[in-house]
Structure formats: structure tokens, C-alpha cells
Write an enzyme that holds these catalytic residues in place. Structure first.
Site, short mmCIF file in Angstrom:
data_model
loop_
_atom_site.label_atom_id
_atom_site.label_comp_id
_atom_site.label_asym_id
_atom_site.label_seq_id
_atom_site.Cartn_x
_atom_site.Cartn_y
_atom_site.Cartn_z
N ARG A 32 45.53 34.15 34.56
CA ARG A 32 46.73 34.12 35.41
C ARG A 32 46.76 32.85 36.25
O ARG A 32 45.74 32.41 36.76
CB ARG A 32 46.72 35.35 36.31
N LYS A 83 52.81 44.05 37.54
CA LYS A 83 53.78 44.50 38.56
C LYS A 83 54.60 43.32 39.11
O LYS A 83 55.80 43.41 39.24
CB LYS A 83 53.07 45.17 39.74
N ARG A 127 38.44 45.35 42.20
CA ARG A 127 39.83 45.78 42.47
C ARG A 127 40.23 46.95 41.58
O ARG A 127 40.94 47.86 42.01
CB ARG A 127 40.79 44.59 42.28
N ARG A 137 49.54 51.50 48.31
CA ARG A 137 48.32 51.54 47.49
C ARG A 137 47.39 52.66 47.93
O ARG A 137 46.33 52.84 47.34
CB ARG A 137 47.57 50.22 47.63
N ARG A 170 44.24 32.30 41.42
CA ARG A 170 43.99 32.97 42.69
C ARG A 170 42.50 33.07 42.95
O ARG A 170 41.73 33.28 42.03
CB ARG A 170 44.60 34.38 42.65
P1 AMP Z 1 47.93 41.67 45.02
O1 AMP Z 1 48.55 40.31 45.04
O2 AMP Z 1 48.94 42.77 45.09
O3 AMP Z 1 46.94 41.84 43.90
O4 AMP Z 1 47.08 41.78 46.37
C1 AMP Z 1 46.02 40.91 46.66
C2 AMP Z 1 45.09 41.54 47.70
O5 AMP Z 1 45.81 41.76 48.92
C3 AMP Z 1 44.56 42.91 47.33
O6 AMP Z 1 43.39 42.84 46.51
C4 AMP Z 1 44.26 43.52 48.69
O7 AMP Z 1 43.07 42.96 49.25
C5 AMP Z 1 45.43 42.99 49.51
N1 AMP Z 1 46.58 43.92 49.47
C6 AMP Z 1 47.80 43.70 48.90
N2 AMP Z 1 48.60 44.76 49.05
C7 AMP Z 1 47.87 45.70 49.72
C8 AMP Z 1 48.13 47.02 50.15
N3 AMP Z 1 49.30 47.63 49.93
N4 AMP Z 1 47.13 47.68 50.81
C9 AMP Z 1 45.95 47.09 51.07
N5 AMP Z 1 45.63 45.85 50.66
C10 AMP Z 1 46.58 45.15 50.00
#
Ligand code: AMP
Length: 212
Positions: A123, A13, A168, A88, A157
Site C-alpha cells: 500500500r 475500507k 492490528r 472500532r 505508512r
Molecule cells: P487506519 O488508518 O484506520 O488503519 O488507522 C490507523 C491507526 O489509527 C490504527 O491502527 C489505530 O492506532 C488508530 N485508529 C484509527 N481509528 C481508530 C479508532 N476508531 N479507534 C482507535 N484507534 C483508531
């Protein structure tokens, strides 16, 4: 124009959202990046957020909705934006409706768990400009471990461990997959194959958006 990227964590994404942002000239808004920015600045809020992100759980809806609202009220989002990683949950999707934000297209990037897990483990991210690379795919940085865009040292990360990735993915299936149905019933859902090459999938996405 408001575009949503759905798809499991690690499905691509962020990469696709960044490519599309350049082509359309509207910002890519990643709630993950916003949250990592808060974590970097430290403080009480950062401690609360960290307890969720580091274990692979979703941050509670009210917190993430507030962060998103704040970001999209900026002037650079006045002509729309690309949402990467938001919504989400159904609650988050409904919050966009409540704000009167019309979603022109929701693009679901489809890929299986093993593919995602393998790719996420290689990554690399830039801690300064948030660019994403991958040491095992066509997304390799030009110079090993260095960001092509700003020259910073790339990092893995903290939540890109096999255990957290599996958590996740599980959370994704429980909380985020129902959004396919939500946006399908609104007639805006399109799916693309996340295992195609970057060039092919980004072209597929651009064509979908042009016709939306
Ligand atoms: P990402 O970089 O999108 O994979 O997000 C990293 C982490 O941030 C996720 O595993 C969640 O813990 C948190 N996070 C990001 N976006 C959301 C969202 N829309 N709702 C809840 N938690 C989020």
C-alpha cells in the site's frame, strides 16, 4: 445518511469509502486520517497518539471519540457521512448511539489475514491528500510513486510493517469483530467479499446503499 465501513485494517475500507463518497456526495471521515493529521502537527497530543498507532494498538476510546465528534460537527457532514475506521470498539459504537446518530447501513468487507497482509505491504499513501494506491494491484498510481490526484510523492505508512499489521489484525479480532453482531442485531449489517475486483465490489456496495 450515515454509513459505516467495518472490516479489518487493509480490507479496502478507505478505498471503498472514497469511491462511495464521490458517488453520494457526502464526506468520507477516516479516524486514521484525522489521527495522522494530528501526528503531523506534532505536540503533546501527537506523542500520546503515536505511542498507539506505531505499535498497531487502538487509540483509547475517549481520545478517538472526541476527535470524531469534532470532525462530524462540521457543516460538510450535515447531510451525513461515511465513517471509515470508526467505530472500532463497542464503546465507540455506543457513543454514536448516544449522539443520536442513526446508522443506515454498516458494510463489512470480508477478507482473510494473508490476503490483507500481502496487500497492505504494497500500500502507498499520499501524505498530502490521503489518497491510497497500491503498487501490486489494480490501484497502481499512473506514474510510479506519484499521487494521481495532487502530484505528491507517495509513501508507505509507518504502521504498514508485517509485525504491526499482524498486531492490528489481532486487535481487530478482539475489539472490532463483535461490532458485526452489534449491527446485525440492529438489522443494518451487510457483508461483501473484499477479494473481488475493485469495480465489482464498489458496485456491490453502491447497490446495497441504494437499497438501504
Ligand atoms: P487506519 O488508518 O484506520 O488503519 O488507522 C490507523 C491507526 O489509527 C490504527 O491502527 C489505530 O492506532 C488508530 N485508529 C484509527 N481509528 C481508530 C479508532 N476508531 N479507534 C482507535 N484507534 C483508531
Amino acid at each position: 445518511m450515515t454509513i459505516i465501513f467495518l472490516g479489518a485494517p487493509g480490507s479496502g475500507k478507505g478505498t471503498q469509502s472514497a469511491i462511495l463518497s464521490k458517488r453520494l456526495g457526502i464526506p468520507s471521515v477516516s479516524t486514521g486520517d484525522i489521527i495522522r493529521g494530528v501526528l503531523k502537527s506534532g505536540g503533546e497530543k501527537a506523542e500520546i497518539l503515536k505511542s498507539y498507532t506505531e505499535s498497531g494498538k487502538l487509540v483509547p476510546d475517549d481520545l478517538v471519540i472526541d476527535l470524531l465528534k469534532d470532525r462530524i460537527s462540521s457543516s460538510d457532514c450535515s447531510k451525513g457521512c461515511i465513517l471509515d475506521g470508526f467505530p472500532r470498539t463497542l464503546e465507540q459504537a455506543k457513543s454514536l448511539d448516544d449522539l443520536g446518530i442513526h446508522i443506515d447501513i454498516a458494510i463489512d468487507i470480508d477478507a482473510d489475514d494473508d490476503f490483507i497482509c500481502k496487500r497492505t505491504l504494497s500500500r502507498l499513501v499520499c501524505p498530502k491528500c490521503n489518497s491510497v494506491f497500491n503498487s501490486a494491484t489494480e490501484m497502481k498510481p499512473k506514474s510510479e510513486g506519484i499521487c494521481d490526484n495532487c502530484g505528491s510523492h507517495l509513501e508507505q505508512r509507518k504502521d504498514d510493517t508485517e509485525e504491526t499489521i499482524r498486531t492490528r489484525l489481532k486487535v481487530y479480532k478482539e475489539k472490532t469483530l463483535p461490532l458485526r453482531e452489534y449491527y446485525s442485531s440492529k438489522g443494518v449489517l451487510h457483508s461483501i467479499d473484499g477479494r473481488k475486483s475493485l469495480a465489482e465490489s464498489s458496485e456491490d456496495i453502491f447497490n446495497l446503499v441504494k437499497n438501504a
